[in-house]
Design a protein around this motif. Sequence first.
Motif, PDB file in Angstrom:
ATOM      1  N   ALA A  95      15.470 -17.135 -35.046  1.00  0.00           N
ATOM      2  CA  ALA A  95      14.437 -18.049 -34.731  1.00  0.00           C
ATOM      3  C   ALA A  95      15.119 -19.305 -34.378  1.00  0.00           C
ATOM      4  CB  ALA A  95      13.496 -18.317 -36.109  1.00  0.00           C
ATOM      5  N   PHE A  96      16.216 -19.705 -34.885  1.00  0.00           N
ATOM      6  CA  PHE A  96      16.592 -21.053 -34.754  1.00  0.00           C
ATOM      7  C   PHE A  96      17.544 -21.080 -33.684  1.00  0.00           C
ATOM      8  CE2 PHE A  96      20.408 -23.930 -35.771  1.00  0.00           C
ATOM      9  CZ  PHE A  96      19.645 -24.997 -35.973  1.00  0.00           C
ATOM     10  N   ALA A  97      18.188 -19.876 -33.274  1.00  0.00           N
ATOM     11  CA  ALA A  97      18.975 -19.594 -32.199  1.00  0.00           C
ATOM     12  C   ALA A  97      17.982 -19.402 -30.768  1.00  0.00           C
ATOM     13  CB  ALA A  97      19.578 -18.281 -32.360  1.00  0.00           C
ATOM     14  N   GLY A  98      16.859 -19.192 -31.138  1.00  0.00           N
ATOM     15  CA  GLY A  98      15.582 -19.373 -29.962  1.00  0.00           C
ATOM     16  C   GLY A  98      15.071 -20.507 -29.709  1.00  0.00           C
ATOM     17  N   LEU A  99      15.405 -21.359 -30.232  1.00  0.00           N
ATOM     18  CA  LEU A  99      14.850 -22.705 -30.132  1.00  0.00           C
ATOM     19  C   LEU A  99      15.058 -23.408 -28.995  1.00  0.00           C
ATOM     20  CD1 LEU A  99      14.553 -24.377 -33.558  1.00  0.00           C
ATOM     21  CD2 LEU A  99      12.738 -23.349 -32.658  1.00  0.00           C
ATOM     22  N   SER A 100      14.631 -24.123 -28.046  1.00  0.00           N
ATOM     23  CA  SER A 100      14.786 -24.850 -26.753  1.00  0.00           C
ATOM     24  C   SER A 100      15.040 -26.245 -27.243  1.00  0.00           C
ATOM     25  CB  SER A 100      13.907 -24.678 -25.621  1.00  0.00           C
ATOM     26  OG  SER A 100      12.605 -25.058 -25.989  1.00  0.00           O
ATOM     27  N   VAL A 101      14.455 -26.691 -28.107  1.00  0.00           N
ATOM     28  CA  VAL A 101      14.495 -28.112 -28.702  1.00  0.00           C
ATOM     29  C   VAL A 101      14.917 -28.036 -30.144  1.00  0.00           C
ATOM     30  CG1 VAL A 101      13.622 -30.400 -28.783  1.00  0.00           C
ATOM     31  CG2 VAL A 101      13.412 -29.055 -26.549  1.00  0.00           C
ATOM     32  N   GLY A 102      15.500 -29.122 -30.605  1.00  0.00           N
ATOM     33  CA  GLY A 102      15.792 -28.960 -32.146  1.00  0.00           C
ATOM     34  C   GLY A 102      16.599 -27.966 -32.721  1.00  0.00           C
ATOM     35  N   GLY A 103      17.184 -27.268 -32.218  1.00  0.00           N
ATOM     36  CA  GLY A 103      18.016 -26.272 -32.407  1.00  0.00           C
ATOM     37  C   GLY A 103      19.630 -26.451 -32.233  1.00  0.00           C
ATOM     38  N   TYR A 104      20.180 -25.622 -31.585  1.00  0.00           N
ATOM     39  CA  TYR A 104      21.450 -25.787 -31.184  1.00  0.00           C
ATOM     40  C   TYR A 104      21.970 -27.138 -30.313  1.00  0.00           C
ATOM     41  CZ  TYR A 104      23.116 -21.189 -32.919  1.00  0.00           C
ATOM     42  OH  TYR A 104      23.256 -20.242 -34.033  1.00  0.00           O
ATOM     43  N   ASP A 105      20.802 -27.724 -29.615  1.00  0.00           N
ATOM     44  CA  ASP A 105      20.942 -28.941 -29.290  1.00  0.00           C
ATOM     45  C   ASP A 105      21.054 -30.286 -29.964  1.00  0.00           C
ATOM     46  OD1 ASP A 105      18.335 -28.552 -29.735  1.00  0.00           O
ATOM     47  OD2 ASP A 105      17.735 -30.001 -28.322  1.00  0.00           O
ATOM     48  N   ALA A 106      20.676 -30.028 -31.314  1.00  0.00           N
ATOM     49  CA  ALA A 106      20.398 -31.205 -31.958  1.00  0.00           C
ATOM     50  C   ALA A 106      21.666 -31.103 -33.249  1.00  0.00           C
ATOM     51  CB  ALA A 106      19.430 -31.124 -32.762  1.00  0.00           C
ATOM     52  N   LEU A 107      22.683 -30.255 -33.112  1.00  0.00           N
ATOM     53  CA  LEU A 107      23.721 -30.179 -34.231  1.00  0.00           C
ATOM     54  C   LEU A 107      24.564 -31.690 -34.209  1.00  0.00           C
ATOM     55  CD1 LEU A 107      24.745 -26.648 -33.692  1.00  0.00           C
ATOM     56  CD2 LEU A 107      23.123 -27.459 -35.225  1.00  0.00           C
ATOM     57  N   PRO A 108      24.689 -32.217 -35.304  1.00  0.00           N
ATOM     58  CA  PRO A 108      25.468 -33.614 -35.305  1.00  0.00           C
ATOM     59  C   PRO A 108      27.038 -33.271 -35.382  1.00  0.00           C
ATOM     60  CG  PRO A 108      24.575 -32.944 -37.470  1.00  0.00           C
ATOM     61  CD  PRO A 108      24.137 -32.102 -36.528  1.00  0.00           C
ATOM     62  N   GLU A 109      27.709 -34.374 -34.536  1.00  0.00           N
ATOM     63  CA  GLU A 109      29.134 -34.082 -34.675  1.00  0.00           C
ATOM     64  C   GLU A 109      29.756 -34.229 -36.012  1.00  0.00           C
ATOM     65  OE1 GLU A 109      33.073 -36.652 -33.298  1.00  0.00           O
ATOM     66  OE2 GLU A 109      31.015 -37.173 -32.607  1.00  0.00           O
ATOM     67  N   GLN A 110      30.734 -33.624 -36.204  1.00  0.00           N
ATOM     68  CA  GLN A 110      31.200 -33.957 -37.650  1.00  0.00           C
ATOM     69  C   GLN A 110      32.102 -35.179 -37.502  1.00  0.00           C
ATOM     70  OE1 GLN A 110      30.844 -32.208 -40.296  1.00  0.00           O
ATOM     71  NE2 GLN A 110      30.748 -30.309 -39.876  1.00  0.00           N
ATOM     72  N   PRO A 111      32.224 -35.886 -38.482  1.00  0.00           N
ATOM     73  CA  PRO A 111      32.702 -37.444 -38.243  1.00  0.00           C
ATOM     74  C   PRO A 111      34.281 -37.101 -37.895  1.00  0.00           C
ATOM     75  CG  PRO A 111      31.746 -37.093 -40.374  1.00  0.00           C
ATOM     76  CD  PRO A 111      31.516 -35.705 -39.789  1.00  0.00           C
ATOM     77  N   GLY A 112      34.418 -37.612 -36.730  1.00  0.00           N
ATOM     78  CA  GLY A 112      35.822 -37.821 -35.936  1.00  0.00           C
ATOM     79  C   GLY A 112      36.308 -36.759 -35.291  1.00  0.00           C
ATOM     80  N   ALA A 113      35.675 -35.589 -35.209  1.00  0.00           N
ATOM     81  CA  ALA A 113      36.009 -34.514 -34.532  1.00  0.00           C
ATOM     82  C   ALA A 113      36.245 -34.466 -33.060  1.00  0.00           C
ATOM     83  CB  ALA A 113      34.714 -33.272 -34.739  1.00  0.00           C
ATOM     84  N   ILE A 114      35.425 -35.332 -32.383  1.00  0.00           N
ATOM     85  CA  ILE A 114      35.797 -35.359 -30.878  1.00  0.00           C
ATOM     86  C   ILE A 114      37.070 -36.327 -30.817  1.00  0.00           C
ATOM     87  CG2 ILE A 114      35.011 -36.181 -28.685  1.00  0.00           C
ATOM     88  CD1 ILE A 114      33.893 -33.708 -29.737  1.00  0.00           C
ATOM     89  N   LYS A 115      37.162 -37.471 -31.499  1.00  0.00           N
ATOM     90  CA  LYS A 115      38.366 -38.371 -31.533  1.00  0.00           C
ATOM     91  C   LYS A 115      39.508 -37.487 -31.708  1.00  0.00           C
ATOM     92  CE  LYS A 115      40.253 -42.399 -33.687  1.00  0.00           C
ATOM     93  NZ  LYS A 115      39.884 -43.581 -34.537  1.00  0.00           N
ATOM     94  N   ALA A 116      39.373 -36.776 -32.709  1.00  0.00           N
ATOM     95  CA  ALA A 116      40.614 -35.765 -33.011  1.00  0.00           C
ATOM     96  C   ALA A 116      41.117 -34.845 -32.137  1.00  0.00           C
ATOM     97  CB  ALA A 116      40.240 -34.973 -34.428  1.00  0.00           C
ATOM     98  N   ILE A 117      40.200 -34.221 -31.447  1.00  0.00           N
ATOM     99  CA  ILE A 117      40.385 -33.568 -30.131  1.00  0.00           C
ATOM    100  C   ILE A 117      41.034 -34.336 -29.012  1.00  0.00           C
ATOM    101  CG2 ILE A 117      39.185 -31.924 -28.428  1.00  0.00           C
ATOM    102  CD1 ILE A 117      37.242 -30.939 -30.331  1.00  0.00           C
TER     103      ILE A 117
END
Length: 264
Positions: A95-117
């Motif tokens: 059910a979560f995977a099928g959400l168009s809003v509020g599912g996989y589009d709303a996952l917060p970044e882990q602190p510092g992850a993008i900076k590390a990449i």
Amino acid sequence: MSTTKRKPNSRLTKAASLVPMGWPPENLIEQKKEFDRTVVFDLHGPIVDWATRFCQFASNKLKRTIDPSKMRHYCTGYDAGMPITPREFFELFWAFAGLSVGGYDALPEQPGAIKAIHAIQKAGIKVQIWTYVPGASDADSDTFVSLGTGASQEATWRLLEAIGLGSAREVRRMVRFIHPEHKASQMGKENLPLIVEDHPATAVMHSMAYGGATILVPETYNQYLSAPGILRLDDRADLAEAVIGFFDGMNKAGCLALGDDAQS
């Protein structure tokens, strides 16, 4: 390739010293072949926080509190300490995977992850993201009913662009949708030595079955894992340094292919 002199990180040095059979793993160094200067990242756990958003969704649906901080096993529905059954978990997963809003589009970044990449890329190391995100043809193993939508995969691309990983074109080049059980064997075929993971089973498969290296980001459900080839971080702030240091070690041992440019 990284040539910058860095002050020794005592926390990271200690963690590396606890890896059975050494870090980088002696199995990689002793193969005497050229590995690609590429690190594979899992998405959910290392880069974005899937568990917290899913548990909020499950709590609302079940009218009971599902607290991700109390997870002791990766598969929440099989964790005796979590108030959710296996059937409830899988039904809500789809059910979560099928959400168009509020599912996989709303996952917060882990602190510092993008900076590390970005720091890893700047050091001359390519970054790929291999993750399982259900697509339209993926089906529930009990009901055999297909999800019927690729909303979560589209949302994943948009999310990564929004949190600053790169442009839409760059994100699509970096992301590969793949089942977790296929990661280790495919990395072996492609001469990719290192994965950043949170999943204990994938870490063990890659490092123990296929002899690769795994950097494990700290989570409650992997805190007791210790095995050859697996470096479990004590702090996510050490992620970039751990990845760069691994490839420095591989380079000194003459185990890296030459001429690979960093992914922009």
